[in-house]
Design an enzyme around this catalytic site. Structure first.
Site, mmCIF file in Angstrom:
data_model
loop_
_atom_site.group_PDB
_atom_site.id
_atom_site.type_symbol
_atom_site.label_atom_id
_atom_site.label_comp_id
_atom_site.label_asym_id
_atom_site.label_seq_id
_atom_site.Cartn_x
_atom_site.Cartn_y
_atom_site.Cartn_z
ATOM 1 N N ASP A 250 0.844 -1.196 0.000
ATOM 2 C CA ASP A 250 0.000 0.000 0.000
ATOM 3 C C ASP A 250 0.884 1.252 0.000
ATOM 4 O O ASP A 250 2.113 1.141 -0.080
ATOM 5 C CB ASP A 250 -0.963 -0.006 1.192
ATOM 6 C CG ASP A 250 -0.227 0.063 2.539
ATOM 7 O OD1 ASP A 250 0.902 0.592 2.611
ATOM 8 O OD2 ASP A 250 -0.789 -0.433 3.533
ATOM 9 N N ALA A 251 0.264 2.412 0.071
ATOM 10 C CA ALA A 251 1.000 3.673 -0.041
ATOM 11 C C ALA A 251 1.928 3.950 1.151
ATOM 12 O O ALA A 251 2.671 4.933 1.133
ATOM 13 C CB ALA A 251 0.023 4.836 -0.224
#
Lengths: 162, 162, 162, 162
Positions: B35-36
């Site tokens: 994920d980010a």
């Protein structure tokens, strides 16, 4: 027992070294990858294609993690998938990946997903990528990366011809 | 090169056969699982736990696909996950799974996820399940399934003690 | 505050009623949809396309859940996605969906994904589907379903011209 | 038609302001969120919980995107989910989220997922988080963020009592 295997197993492709240099990734369908139709959801193949190109880059001795660590990413610009036969939970599938083309700023991969047991074709795919830097700006693929990808493809192709 | 392996590799657990009967699944972190934050999203471990229990049932000679084909499912009623260290794209992780308990209508599994290279503990988990039929109604686990799970666990435990 | 809205908001499309009958779905990018590049993973758009066609069918008064309840599914046979600009966590995106064509056994949808705030084009897509029965065999789309889809498209197009 | 709504709709919770300050997120079950059991896969709730806490922070006027943009993340350290009733494709579900506790380095959220139509309880959950910096090191939650979260919770609670 190995339930996922990567290899440079020979795949018949006419043409340049890239087309002969295929990487094979085997995986087992996860229950989470199925949907209420009782088969694998079509979005799972997109993730398998990605795993396939990561396997190709590893087989070519230019791991994607190294490219990312160097501050570059291969952003997807186009995706094509054609679905033939549904895969089901627990199936062993084989993702065969090869490079369609490699340019200074772009790379494209092709994929074939088959049932590992019977060899039945489940899906084919294509993804096109541009190189971007950490800020997401289009960039040239670092020369060293291009060279390692080319050298890796040649080596992979030779192994497959051996 | 094998990038995912299942085995009954010995894991130290005191107590009954189930606690000694662990299945080990190795997998490579997919880019889609990040994920980010730059690490693996916490929901990916939930999918890995599921893959771990599927691997346990296969190692115990009672494949989950057979149970599902017979019209029963192990529906999740409770899930617990504790996260210690983040996994990253490309990491090889090892999911160790064992049965916490097996009752006529319930089964619970425990999980340990470690970095395959260094053995560092990434996460631990627990899932509790009830048996449901095709209409989603709670049902007894078929006696034949219970017996095969018990026999498989005994066999798996013996292999690990050997 | 509404953070997701469906509507038949007018979208300019020349040609037959289907091409004028677009459904608009707005959604907020989930953190789980991002990847380690810091942007939305390309596979998320495939899921958004699906949500978009479900929204189109609902707007056209022929909910997909009804079709599925009737024992039919629109299996994906081909998928095309072209990515222009990356979406990020928290962005509001607008998925505009319309029917490319509807045949007795096939249906195809087109998609445009835009940033809801600025209207910037993020991605376009196409999905082709065949109708399958509960056993996964190709089947004709039930005549009643076809008629409701056509009537719904006409109604949707009229609303957009109003 | 709104198919997802966020609000601070009143939810009965005894105790401190945090416990009265709930945010409500409504969403529609995506087909991709279902599995071969014909219901929503248990991992989807983990993603919904995350969307719920993002909605809470937005309702509390301290958007998570701002915290992330400031170089901090709320890494998940523990997750608990209890599943009561299965959700199905197309169902409208309501995720009610509130803060269990807020410390200088930790925050915990609680969740209730209900069927939006009938109000039936589908699942409950808890997530515990620590604050980490861009390098993933544990850090204090920035004082300004803590204050905005507290002030937002008070405001949200007051709106719900009004």
């Amino acid at each position: 027992m190995a339930n996922e295997e990567r290899s440079g197993a020979a795949v018949a492709h006419a043409g340049d070294p890239f087309e002969r240099a295929a990487a094979v990734l085997e995986l087992t369908v996860r229950f989470a990858e199925t949907d209420a139709m009782g088969v694998v959801h079509h979005s799972a193949y997109v993730v398998w294609f990605e795993a396939g190109r990561v396997a190709w880059m590893e087989a070519a001795q230019m791991p994607y993690a190294e490219i990312a660590a160097g501050g570059h990413h291969f952003a997807v610009t186009a995706l094509r998938a054609d679905y033939r036969t549904a895969a089901r939970f627990g199936d062993r599938v084989r993702v065969v990946t090869w490079v369609e083309r490699l340019r200074s700023r772009q790379v494209a991969f092709r994929y074939e997903v088959r049932n590992a047991a019977g060899g039945e074709l489940l899906a084919t795919g294509l993804s096109e990528h541009i190189c971007v830097d950490l800020d997401g700006r289009m960039a040239k693929i670092p020369a060293a990366v291009v060279e390692r990808l080319r050298a890796g493809a040649r080596q992979l192709a030779q192994e497959q011809l051996a």
